[in-house]
Design a protein around this motif. Sequence first.
Motif: not given
Lengths: 330, 380, 514, 422
Positions: B72-73, B76, B79-80, B264, B299-300, B303-305, B309
Amino acid sequence: GGGGGTTASQEPTGAASSEAPKSSDLKVGLAFDVGGRGDKSFNDSAYAGLEKAKTELGAEIKELSPSADGSNRGDLLRQLADAGYNPIIGVGFAYAEDVKKAAEEYPDIQFAIVDSASNAPNVTGLLFAEEQGSYLAGVAAATKSKTGHVGFVGGVESDLIKKFEAGFVAGVKSVKADAKIDIKYLTPDGDFSGFKAPDKGKVAAEKMYQDGADIIYHASGDSGLGVFQAAAAAKKKAIGVDSDQRQTVKETDLQSVIMTSMLKRVDVGVFEFIKAFQGGAKGGSNTTYDLKVDGVGLSTTGGEIDDIKDKLDAAKQDIVDGKITVPAKP
Amino acid sequence: MPAGLNRALLTVAGAVVAIVLAIAICSVAINVAGGDPLTALTALFDFGETPRAQANSIATFLNRAVPLFIAGLAVAVGFRMNLFNIGVEGQYRIAAICAAYVGSTFTAPAWIQIPVIIVVAALVGGLYALIPAVMKVTRGVNEVIATIMLNYIAINLAAFLVRGPFAGQRAEGQLTVTTPQLPDSAMFPDLNFLFEGFGMLPPTRGGGLWGFLIVAILLGVVIWVVLERTRFGFNVKASGLNGPAALASGVNPKTMVISAMVLSGAIAGLIGLPEILGDRGAYNSNFTAGLGFLGIAVALLGRNKPVGIAIAALLFAFLDRAQGALQFADIPPSVITIIQGAIVLLVVVANEVTNRFALRLEERRAAQQLGRNTPVEVTA
Amino acid sequence: MSADTLATVKPAVELEGITKRFPGVVANHDIRITVQPGTVHAIVGENGAGKSTLMKILYGMQKPDEGTIRVNGAEVSFRTPSDAIAVGIGMVHQHFMLADNFTVLENIVLGAEPKRAGMLDTVKARRRIVELAETHGLRVDPDKLVEDLGVGDRQRVEILKVLYRGARILILDEPTAVLVPQEVEELFQNLRELKAEGLTVIFISHKLDEVLDIADAITVIRRGTTVASVDPSEVTARQLAELMVGSELPTPETRESTVTDTVTLKVSELTMPGEGERLLLDDVSFEIHQGEILGIAGVEGNGQSELIEAIMGIRPAQGRIELTGQDITTWSTLKRRESGIGYIPEDRHRQGLLLEASLWENRVLGHQTRKPARSGIWIDRRAAKADTERIVRDYDVRTPSVDTLALALSGGNQQKLIVGREMSGEPAFLIAAHPTRGVDVGAQAAIWDHLRNARAAGLAVLLISADLDELIGLSDTIQVIYRGRLVAALDPSDITPERLGGYMTGAIAGTEET
Amino acid sequence: MTRVGKYHVALIGVAALILLMSLVRVLSGQNDITSSGTFAAALLLAVPIGLAGLGGLWAERAGVVNIGLEGMMVLGTWFAGWAGYQWGPVVALVAGLLGGALGGLLHAIATVTFGVDHIISGVAINLLGPGITRFLSEVLFKEGTQAAEAGAGITTSPAISGSTWQVSLPVLSDGPDLLGKLESTHWFLLADLAGILRGLTHNVNVLVVLAVLLLPLTFFVLWHTAFGLRLRSAGENPWAAESLGVNVYLIKYVAVVISGAFAGLGGVFLVFVSTKYVEGQTAGRGFIGLAAMIFGNWRPGGLAIGASLFGYADGLQLRSSTAVTSFFLFGAVLLLAYLILQARRLMTADPAGRGVKQYVLMAAAVAGAIVLFWLWLVVDQLPNEFVFITPHVLTLLVLLVASQRLRMPKADGVVYRRGEQH
Ligand SMILES: Nc1ncnc2c1ncn2[C@@H]1O[C@H](COP(=O)(O)OP(=O)(O)OP(=O)(O)O)[C@@H](O)[C@H]1O
Ligand SMILES: Nc1ncnc2c1ncn2[C@@H]1O[C@H](COP(=O)(O)OP(=O)(O)OP(=O)(O)O)[C@@H](O)[C@H]1O
Ligand SMILES: [Mg+2]
Ligand SMILES: [Mg+2]
């Protein structure tokens, strides 16, 4: 190890046994390979053995399927162990390490693993001599081939499937040393979609038939469907795998192209293991289901290979007698 | 109430409602299938009878969460910046096999061996992610296509390496192809002592809680700090929120694409390590696949945090763990996937609804201030 | 049915008691307007007074909470714009509503497509458009992509869109904001023709001179309510402004010159190639001294954006740029900013702000590598917040707190934040592109003051603006840009907006500066 | 460039390509490069990708990113399999379409009504698709059910009853099979043309014909009808569309549901090929379809090229592992052609136009050509793992070489809400 010398019964499961089920406190756990129960193949065959143990040995059974990515195999074994199941069977070579770990963690429980060797004192390896069965398939193909050109379609290029290839090639060469053998795999090791790609199987088989092959042996799971279709379209023959596909495939037009199937009696292996366990057998060794015990073999439904029965029997005898050693690697 | 807290509360409330809804939907499905939803629900929380079973269940649960969290990290970070790194799947596979192989070629004390393996994994993952990044920056190749293609290439490359140059010894009769076994010093110490701390029976050596959990937590903190507190993180955020504005502010988009993608990929490189260093001791053909794709969902959902996550990964892992328990209760384990999908969808829907609500609140505050036309007070 | 008498003509539009509330804001409150057919009716009011909202209500894009709308005497209730279109209302929006990747034709026929056998009948559509364009003097090529058009052409497309639908009542929400005087005059000519044909026009503008020029009737809105209806022949711009805001209309006037001899920015032979043969920038050279404001006048799309982006290092160009004696031609945008270039971008939403980030984060934007926002590799949050609070104070940014998201601020307040931010780096040189676009009179005056003060302190400014009053009022020198070339250097003290417009459109040949 | 000009260039390009393929075939002796079998396989493998890509095209042209194509395709396969064995292929087709459309509807509800991020929704659908179908299989195909009697397992449906129709070009590729005869002569160019034509016209499933027809149909609908104009406007500038009375929500709903239906149709096609639903048979084709659509610059023609390229390479590698090495030769010849063109330009262009960059490029091309040619001579058979990735590598290479002027719909992926514009 027990079970080594037993003669595997030829009957498929469900055959009502005259023996009344013994009530016992036998609790057998079984963990399937990816795909799980109902795959009409490998897993179902294992389940048939388990079910037989239920009816004939009065065992209480529990079977679990892993998640789609197979990440929880070890976990399933532990859950079965924690729930008091003994023995526990892992279906498929992918269980090798997980069974080893679990066997170390639960030394009082007996484990079995299908298609992989014993790797702990309380693990029984249930091995199948696919190469021997495939050898017979090769003999049948080469003998029946009019063009001297046959093919092999493998689903995933793993060592397991390579065993099929190796045996088949050896069998063909034993009949016609100059025979042409086309070999194609559909996906690399680790990408199991090759077992689920009938379209790719069809394309690969089509090419072989177009080039003059008239019999193709497949070890490609559901992709074999495509091989059969290509055979039907080219009016040529194919050889099935694992179970008697002339019976399990329901489409009549496809049934007729399946000359024979290489049988792999996982059900026998599973059942015999449970039976031996009940008899007090301990693990630490392997049981090989080979031609000698009819753990592998050719199906005869449809009678298409009846005319070469002598030849096949001779080859089988040679293998059983050790006159021929079939290679397990291409 | 401070706006932030308000918002957080709303979000949590929305998420809870969504999860309840997802479970309700699945209950209906289970009912239709002839099962008992209540049994299923109990199965979700059934961690076993014996202390040992419970310890095993908890270990399974956390062990599953760790790679999901890392995945997820990894997703993310992309995605950020509005970069869709679908290629985490391939990156972690290549990284895992290379790290497992390199780690098996030498033996050193654990404090050297393990970091070397981790660094190699991050390096390889980063390098593999560099390919689509460079393609994007120099030739404008869309990173979605490039990474999709590279995923397939990675699978094949790994298959080639594991049976060719990186192949290791294996026991007679073992069909799994594998890299050479890592030395003991490479195995990450487990965390089973924790169970004792909680008065539980620890799982036996070889099973149990993977020590990589510690690395994952550290990684989460580091990524949080990098994204939220550093200049680099600010640039990533700015590029993600508004590319042209970031450009005008002096952020070089090409550098950002490359560094975000490589970061990433480097994180992605670690996804396979918990399993390898905690359990298998090698890369083999049964290596767990698909974590990269699940990472997108995690990740989504988070919310990419990093904190989000972590929660999402725990939720997914919690549900995944129940697959066995559900089968003991004779309920098809596929409901888990359905619940997961439904949760992702419903949580974001709920999130969207509450977000709107919170925004409305904030705007109302702003507008009220304007309306009163009083000198604006700024909180120190 | 209303009890209308036969003697009087029915009003084209009657709005009665319109009230519209947004969360926390009453945008319109009991608005009453009557628009006579065949007239140009202007609506004026400061930013946020509720003009656009009212028009959107009339166009069916928003539903009023209370009140009735009558069109040609009949009461109507619109659910969507198509309902409004059906009764003959058309609207040209404050911001362009065009699909860039579509042709002019596609943009015009969208939603009212002529069909033949299920197909889009482009032949018929093209004929109709050409016809309309000719009768109304709105010349455009129907097959051009909209992205290749300049603003004036786009405005014409917008009007054609409305006419194409056979609208008899036209709403024009600030159509002149982006036009130069000549284009405005052209537009007004068109409007007069339309009026002569019996069409009704509702016209919104912040440029009160224009309003007085074109309107037959004026309604003033303040804080969401109609405060007055006046006859344009009876008021002056100043009176009108007072009605709007209750204060005087400020004018941008430079006081004494602060220009020094030190060159801050020197641009020589800047050239930027375009897609085809045409150069986007063609041999542009100029100097700006300390304490000088250089205004660049030009119709949008003549190379202003490219010039700014070349100086900022966002787009590559050939030539040489020097800042306080140093050659910065090969420097990155970041390095340029660090060495003292400030930048107020022309489109604040696109290039100036992170709308979904807080104000203090927006303060950091562009200053990531400088104090007070930075400390080492970290962003210094506390210092950034403190400095944002300073900006909020000094520039009168109306916001509840510095943690508020930028999108919650009105346009004018967003602009003030940007100006404050760009000034805070104590730049040696500032690019100010349309610094007061869309900003109301009060905020406008404040921004002008800030620019003047900074200039007095030695700042060199490159000012680009479509507002010619602003340009003439603020600049020490004016250069006209036309087709990527600087064609004239003018003295703001003896130039009128009209003459300036002549240079900008190429109507007056430029006196080339050497 | 005018329309006619573009059309001519495309034709010349195709001709040059065929010539090149013919040349490479003759040089390498790999008849599979242009054999009818390869092209038939290419068609078979390209169609599901193309259909998924079409699904993506419809959604993204209306401004909704659809990463959930894979999930929708999975739904399509299951429903086609489930309906097919009971009621035959026509119902299977309808059911598969509906199954995919259902996925599309879900995506539309999430993204259009609730304004959820398009990628999240798509990812959720990719989880839900396989989850739901597996669940349905576990319930409806388990032992003891009627389906299980008919041959279903949890991972497969029973075979669809009745057969789907296949068509051929009479005389040319059927019966006397003139094209087939011509192909077997292996004459330069003629045999290649015959092979290609025959591959594309011999025993073609009607669904293939339908799928191929959907490309021009899509082009026609999206670019030549009022509905298409509105749909594309929703992807370019929904606020403008809204202000002209277009019902953007409705348009987006329709587009995304159609998108799902097309993805589902891709699934149906897979089911028709294998005559049954097989769990996992989509094997990531939804993603490949998405990639093909981006490859094709969000246009049906480009999408067709992308899907064909992938299908061709995949078909070739499946049929002949050795033919794949001819791509080395192919690349070498291409580089050579490039060099000749460049050299000619150098001769004619004025000296000022020659830059260092050009020489560097040419030097690189020379080196590349030599390496490729050497590889072709030396390598007989690549390891299988490298054969499998032929289509993927080829796609990447084409993307790298082709100039990148991708232009996606401007409001693609933007969450649109009525009356709100920031
Ligand atoms: N979508 C919305 N949601 C909430 N409030 C809004 C919305 N649109 C407008 N408002 C409010 O309505 C007020 C009137 O806005 P409107 O856009 O009508 O002003 P205006 O008179 O057109 O201003 P300008 O001269 O800047 O165009 C705004 O100040 C704002 O507070
Ligand atoms: N979509 C929206 N939703 C809610 N509120 C909005 C929306 N758009 C604008 N507003 C509110 O409208 C007010 C003014 O917004 P707008 O962008 O119309 O500014 P403006 O009228 O141009 O202001 P200015 O006077 O600064 O030019 C803000 O206070 C904002 O809170
Ligand atoms: Mg405004
Ligand atoms: Mg307005």
